[in-house]
Design an enzyme around this catalytic site. Structure first.
Site, mmCIF file in Angstrom:
data_model
loop_
_atom_site.group_PDB
_atom_site.id
_atom_site.type_symbol
_atom_site.label_atom_id
_atom_site.label_comp_id
_atom_site.label_asym_id
_atom_site.label_seq_id
_atom_site.Cartn_x
_atom_site.Cartn_y
_atom_site.Cartn_z
ATOM 1 N N SER A 261 17.194 -7.855 -4.034
ATOM 2 C CA SER A 261 17.268 -6.583 -4.875
ATOM 3 C C SER A 261 16.270 -5.579 -4.540
ATOM 4 C CB SER A 261 18.055 -6.842 -6.214
ATOM 5 O OG SER A 261 18.109 -5.692 -6.760
ATOM 6 N N TYR B 259 16.600 -12.290 -13.845
ATOM 7 C CA TYR B 259 16.713 -11.235 -12.512
ATOM 8 C C TYR B 259 15.605 -10.764 -11.731
ATOM 9 C CZ TYR B 259 19.748 -9.018 -9.402
ATOM 10 O OH TYR B 259 20.885 -8.932 -8.537
HETATM 11 N N1 LIG Z 1 26.324 -4.961 -7.383
HETATM 12 C C1 LIG Z 1 24.481 -4.954 -7.298
HETATM 13 O O1 LIG Z 1 24.663 -3.331 -7.189
HETATM 14 C C2 LIG Z 1 23.194 -5.487 -7.351
HETATM 15 C C3 LIG Z 1 22.045 -4.890 -6.475
HETATM 16 C C4 LIG Z 1 21.631 -5.310 -6.309
HETATM 17 C C5 LIG Z 1 21.515 -6.624 -5.963
HETATM 18 N N2 LIG Z 1 22.923 -7.419 -5.193
HETATM 19 C C6 LIG Z 1 22.520 -8.536 -5.032
HETATM 20 O O2 LIG Z 1 24.222 -8.805 -3.861
HETATM 21 C C7 LIG Z 1 24.645 -9.872 -4.241
HETATM 22 C C8 LIG Z 1 25.829 -9.988 -4.703
HETATM 23 O O3 LIG Z 1 26.191 -9.208 -6.226
HETATM 24 P P1 LIG Z 1 27.664 -8.409 -6.167
HETATM 25 O O4 LIG Z 1 27.314 -7.526 -7.052
HETATM 26 O O5 LIG Z 1 28.789 -9.070 -5.228
HETATM 27 O O6 LIG Z 1 27.629 -9.362 -7.421
HETATM 28 P P2 LIG Z 1 29.216 -10.416 -8.426
HETATM 29 O O7 LIG Z 1 30.590 -9.402 -8.015
HETATM 30 O O8 LIG Z 1 28.672 -10.359 -9.100
HETATM 31 O O9 LIG Z 1 29.591 -11.609 -7.506
HETATM 32 C C9 LIG Z 1 28.610 -12.812 -7.231
HETATM 33 C C10 LIG Z 1 28.769 -13.999 -6.155
HETATM 34 O O10 LIG Z 1 28.236 -15.248 -5.876
HETATM 35 C C11 LIG Z 1 28.686 -15.995 -6.920
HETATM 36 N N3 LIG Z 1 27.397 -17.584 -6.846
HETATM 37 C C12 LIG Z 1 27.013 -17.030 -7.955
HETATM 38 N N4 LIG Z 1 26.166 -18.474 -7.954
HETATM 39 C C13 LIG Z 1 26.842 -19.732 -7.398
HETATM 40 C C14 LIG Z 1 26.937 -20.722 -6.824
HETATM 41 N N5 LIG Z 1 26.243 -21.391 -7.799
HETATM 42 N N6 LIG Z 1 27.347 -20.588 -5.717
HETATM 43 C C15 LIG Z 1 27.904 -20.415 -5.012
HETATM 44 N N7 LIG Z 1 28.377 -18.651 -5.068
HETATM 45 C C16 LIG Z 1 27.815 -18.485 -6.531
HETATM 46 C C17 LIG Z 1 30.295 -16.053 -6.933
HETATM 47 O O11 LIG Z 1 30.718 -16.822 -7.546
HETATM 48 P P3 LIG Z 1 31.822 -17.128 -8.570
HETATM 49 O O12 LIG Z 1 32.919 -16.804 -8.080
HETATM 50 O O13 LIG Z 1 32.693 -18.352 -8.431
HETATM 51 O O14 LIG Z 1 31.334 -16.891 -9.742
HETATM 52 C C18 LIG Z 1 30.343 -14.809 -6.512
HETATM 53 O O15 LIG Z 1 31.331 -14.955 -5.359
HETATM 54 C C19 LIG Z 1 23.693 -11.109 -5.564
HETATM 55 O O16 LIG Z 1 22.732 -11.539 -4.953
HETATM 56 C C20 LIG Z 1 23.456 -9.810 -6.007
HETATM 57 O O17 LIG Z 1 21.642 -10.188 -6.835
HETATM 58 C C21 LIG Z 1 23.871 -6.724 -6.484
#
Ligand SMILES: NC(=O)c1ccc[n+]([C@@H]2O[C@H](COP(=O)([O-])OP(=O)(O)OC[C@H]3O[C@@H](n4cnc5c(N)ncnc54)[C@H](OP(=O)(O)O)[C@@H]3O)[C@@H](O)[C@H]2O)c1
Length: 229
Positions: free
Chosen positions: A136, A151
């Site tokens: 991120s 984070y």
């Molecule tokens: N959304 C944003 O604006 C944003 C910005 C910068 C970076 N990111 C990064 O992008 C990535 C995806 O984010 P997102 O927005 O799609 O988040 P999200 O909707 O909260 O989804 C998170 C995913 O990670 C999985 N997860 C969490 N802990 C886990 C574990 N111990 N083992 C396996 N899977 C696990 C969750 O599974 P469960 O459903 O089982 O919980 C879910 O599939 C993350 O690394 C996040 O930090 C996102």
């Protein structure tokens, strides 16, 4: 046609990357913590095919070992996308508990490391030989404004992990990059975020395509703009 392995593929950006990759003609090993609850992913797999769903909790050593043992494929691209963002406040926010620190550091840093190490023999057998860590812009130390300490620290460490892996795996012909997916409308990003999961997924996949031994160690966003370390 490439074989792509994506962690955290049941929702958010992981699900959108799975959909986009299969539409591009690639096959996806989509990993989820609990296959029973991965309804949207299961529907997608039935609808368009090309998706193998497998269980993987990235912070559970037994789960990682069982997953590695069950994975005979040689993924061209490993996308370490699973992540958590559990507390957002300033230094006095009581949410910055030991538990929150443990959860962030384990999931966002140790998780990508453990999965990479377990899958290394498979990646080495592939043609593509690429690893993408979804970090991120909040992990940029140069752009650090304060707040969301677990984070931000974990995502900075994820970039550091990508850089170290890039150096160690260079002689083995494996390219590694760290990426910012944009501010994305997911459970994590919230409804007022800038872009859709689809736009982020398309951008990220094209950046992963561009990743090579020449650009290994990169830290950039979904549009290809470099992010300061
Ligand atoms: N959304 C944003 O604006 C944003 C910005 C910068 C970076 N990111 C990064 O992008 C990535 C995806 O984010 P997102 O927005 O799609 O988040 P999200 O909707 O909260 O989804 C998170 C995913 O990670 C999985 N997860 C969490 N802990 C886990 C574990 N111990 N083992 C396996 N899977 C696990 C969750 O599974 P469960 O459903 O089982 O919980 C879910 O599939 C993350 O690394 C996040 O930090 C996102």
């Amino acid at each position: 046609m490439a074989c792509i392995l994506i962690t955290g593929a049941n929702r958010g950006i992981g699900l959108a990357m799975t959909r986009a990759a299969v539409r591009h003609g690639d096959s996806v090993i989509a990993t989820v913590r609990d296959a029973q609850k991965a309804t949207a992913l299961m529907l997608l797999a039935e609808e368009i095919g090309g998706i193998t769903i497998r269980e993987l909790d990235v912070v559970d050593e037994n789960s990682v070992a069982a997953f590695a043992a069950a994975t005979t494929e040689a993924p061209d691209l490993l996308i370490l996308n699973a992540g958590v963002f559990n507390v957002r406040g300033g230094i006095e926010d009581p949410g910055h508990s030991v538990e929150a620190w443990r959860d962030s550091l384990m999931t966002n840093v140790a998780g990508p490391f453990l999965v990479t190490r377990a899958l290394l023999p498979n990646i080495e057998r592939s043609e593509g030989r690429k690893i993408a860590i979804v970090s991120s812009i909040m992990g940029s130390s140069e752009r650090a404004p304060g707040n969301a300490y677990p984070y931000r620290s974990s995502k900075a460490a994820a970039v550091n992990l990508a850089r170290n892996l890039a150096a160690e795996l260079k002689p083995r012909g494996i390219a590694v990059g760290a990426y910012h997916p944009g501010w994305v409308r997911t459970d994590m990003g919230g409804d007022s975020a800038d872009i859709s999961p689809e736009e982020s997924a398309e951008g990220l996949l094209s950046r992963f395509d561009a990743l090579s031994m020449r650009t290994t160690g990169v830290f950039e966003d979904y549009r290809g703009d470099a992010i300061p370390f």
